[in-house]
Design a protein around this motif. Structure first.
Motif, PDB file in Angstrom:
ATOM      1  N   LYS A   1      41.827 -38.657  87.803  1.00  0.00           N
ATOM      2  CA  LYS A   1      42.997 -38.046  88.399  1.00  0.00           C
ATOM      3  C   LYS A   1      43.232 -38.753  89.721  1.00  0.00           C
ATOM      4  CE  LYS A   1      42.442 -33.476  86.347  1.00  0.00           C
ATOM      5  NZ  LYS A   1      42.266 -32.020  86.605  1.00  0.00           N
ATOM      6  N   GLN A   2      44.444 -38.672  90.232  1.00  0.00           N
ATOM      7  CA  GLN A   2      44.727 -39.390  91.474  1.00  0.00           C
ATOM      8  C   GLN A   2      43.648 -39.045  92.491  1.00  0.00           C
ATOM      9  OE1 GLN A   2      47.191 -41.591  91.373  1.00  0.00           O
ATOM     10  NE2 GLN A   2      46.394 -42.394  93.289  1.00  0.00           N
TER      11      GLN A   2
ATOM     12  N   GLU B   1      43.707 -46.711  91.979  1.00  0.00           N
ATOM     13  CA  GLU B   1      45.009 -46.534  91.327  1.00  0.00           C
ATOM     14  C   GLU B   1      44.968 -47.043  89.892  1.00  0.00           C
ATOM     15  OE1 GLU B   1      47.529 -48.667  93.947  1.00  0.00           O
ATOM     16  OE2 GLU B   1      47.495 -47.129  95.530  1.00  0.00           O
TER      17      GLU B   1
ATOM     18  N   ALA C   1      43.281 -44.444  87.717  1.00  0.00           N
ATOM     19  CA  ALA C   1      44.164 -43.306  87.451  1.00  0.00           C
ATOM     20  C   ALA C   1      45.218 -43.680  86.411  1.00  0.00           C
ATOM     21  CB  ALA C   1      44.830 -42.855  88.745  1.00  0.00           C
TER      22      ALA C   1
END
Length: 382
Positions: A346-347, A337, A340
C-alpha cells in the motif's frame, strides 16, 4: 600490516563508476528458507574476524552482523575480514556473522534479534519498515549502487519484446530483484500475480546459487539477478538483455544499505557509529585498491559461498558495482512507489526510515558533506 588498515580518507575517483541494481519494494511476507540458523542464513563462526583488542565499544561483548555472499555486498565481504576496518573500529567487541540468501530472510533475522545490523537491499528494508509500522529498523548508511541485470538465453529470448510466455527467475519472493522484475514487466503491460509469479510471463523464485544450473539445464529462459550471479550466467552463454542502470537517472540507485534494529541503535549508538565508520573506511579502501579488493572479495566468497569465482566472472561482476556511502535516499522513495504500483505494498509511509546521524558524524570528521535523506530521515542529534 594489512593494506586495509589505512585507507585514504578522501578517496580518489572510482576506477569505474558503474551500474545500478533496480529496486522496487516489497510488501509480501518473506519466506523462511532452509538453514541451520534459520532465516535463510548460515552462521560462519569459522569465518568470524578476531577482535582487534582493546576497549569494548559501548561495553558490548559482541555485535551480530549479517550480509550476503554477493559481489553487491563487497563492503562487508572486504571490511569484515580479520584486521579489516570494521573489526578495527569495534576494538575488543567481537563480531558474529550470519550469511543470508536474500533480503527478506535478513529482515526476519533482524525482527527476531538474531542479528543487530545487516547489509541488505532496499526492497526488504522498506518491506520490513512498513510491515512493522516503522518500528523495527533504520537505514544508517549506503553500501552499493549497481550490479544487477536481466540475463537471458539468446536462443530463446531475442529482445525485451519477447518476454511474454517466458520463464524468468529471481532470487526470492519479495527481494529487490524480484520486485524490480515485476515492476518492469508491468511497465510493459505484462501483469504478474506478485505472490505466485503466475502471469503472461512466469516468475520463478530460486536461490541465487541454484539459478545458473537451472539456466544451463534449460529450466528458465533468463533471470533478473545481482552480481555475481549475472556474470555467472553470462559465462554460461547468457546475454545481458537489460542492465538495470539503464532504468535510472545517471545510472545510480541503491542496491545495498546498512540497516540496524531500532532498539540496538537506541541502546548502542557508539557501536552503530563504529560499524558505519568501518563501512566508510572499507569503501574508501575498495575504491583506492580495486585489485586487492577483488582478491579479498573472492576469498570471502570462497568461504561463504563454497568456492571462489573464476577470474573472468569476478572481473566482470566487480566492474558492475559502485561502492558508495551515500544511501541514495531519493531512489529508495521511487522504489517504494514501484512496489505500490504492482500491488506489493500500500502507499507506504517511509518518514523516519533513515537515521543518518552516525554517517553524518563520520563524514563530517573527514571533511565530507552530510548525505541527503530525501525527507525520509530522523537526523536529530543524540
Amino acid at each position: 600490516m594489512s593494506p586495509v588498515r589505512n585507507p585514504s580518507p578522501r578517496p580518489p575517483r572510482h576506477v569505474r563508476r558503474t551500474r545500478t541494481a533496480l529496486g522496487a519494494l516489497v510488501a509480501v511476507p518473506s519466506l523462511l528458507l532452509a538453514a541451520g540458523c534459520g532465516y535463510g542464513s548460515k552462521a560462519v563462526e569459522s569465518g568470524d574476524p578476531e577482535p582487534v583488542g582493546g576497549k569494548k565499544v559501548d561495553g558490548l561483548d559482541e555485535v551480530k552482523l549479517g550480509y550476503f555472499p554477493n559481489v553487491t555486498h563487497a563492503t562487508p565481504l572486504v571490511g569484515l575480514r580479520s584486521g579489516g576496518p570494521v573489526p578495527q573500529e569495534l576494538g575488543g567487541t567481537r563480531i558474529r556473522t550470519q550469511v543470508f540468501n536474500a533480503g527478506p530472510s535478513a529482515i526476519e533475522a533482524l525482527n527476531a534479534k538474531a542479528v543487530d545490523m545487516a547489509w541488505v537491499g532496499p526492497s526488504p528494508s522498506i518491506n520490513g519498515y512498513v510491515q512493522s509500522g516503522g518500528k523495527n529498523l533504520r537505514i544508517v548508511a549506503g553500501a552499493t549502487s549497481g550490479g544487477a541485470s536481466l540475463v537471458v538465453d539468446p536462443e530463446k529470448v531475442d529482445s525485451l519484446k519477447d518476454l511474454k510466455g517466458k520463464k524468468i527467475a529471481t532470487p526470492q519472493l519479495g527481494n529487490t530483484q524480484d520486485v524490480a522484475l515485476l515492476h518492469y514487466l508491468r511497465t510493459k503491460g505484462i501483469k504478474i500475480d506478485p505472490e505466485t509469479g503466475e502471469g503472461a510471463t512466469s516468475v520463478l523464485r530460486q536461490d541465487n546459487k541454484e539459478i545458473p544450473t537451472t539456466f544451463q539445464q534449460g529450466g528458465i529462459d533468463g533471470a533478473w539477478v545481482p552480481e555475481p550471479t549475472a556474470s555467472r550466467l553470462v559465462s554460461k552463454g547468457g546475454k545481458v538483455l537489460l542492465n538495470e542502470e539503464k532504468l535510472w537517472k545517471d545510472g545510480k540507485f541503491v542496491t545495498t544499505n546498512l540497516v540496524v534494529r531500532q532498539d540496538f541503535l537506541e541502546k548502542h549508538p557508539d557501536a552503530v557509529e563504529a560499524v558505519v565508520r568501518g563501512s566508510v573506511r572499507t569503501n574508501a579502501w575498495i575504491r583506492s585498491h580495486p585489485d586487492a579488493a577483488k582478491k579479498h572479495l573472492n576469498e570471502a566468497l570462497r568461504r561463504d559461498a563454497g568456492k571462489p569465482l573464476p577470474r573472468k566472472v569476478l572481473d566482470r561482476a566487480f566492474a558492475q558495482i559502485d561502492v558508495t556511502d551515500d544511501p541514495l535516499a531519493a531512489t529508495l522513495r521511487r522504489q517504494a512507489e514501484h512496489a505500490a504500483s504492482v500491488g506489493l505494498l500500500k502507499q507506504p509511509r517511509l518518514s523516519g526510515i533513515y537515521d543518518l546521524t552516525p554517517l553524518t558524524r563520520v563524514l563530517k570528521s573527514e571533511g565530507r558533506p552530510a548525505p541527503g535523506d530525501a525527507g525520509l530521515g530522523r537526523n536529530e542529534s543524540r
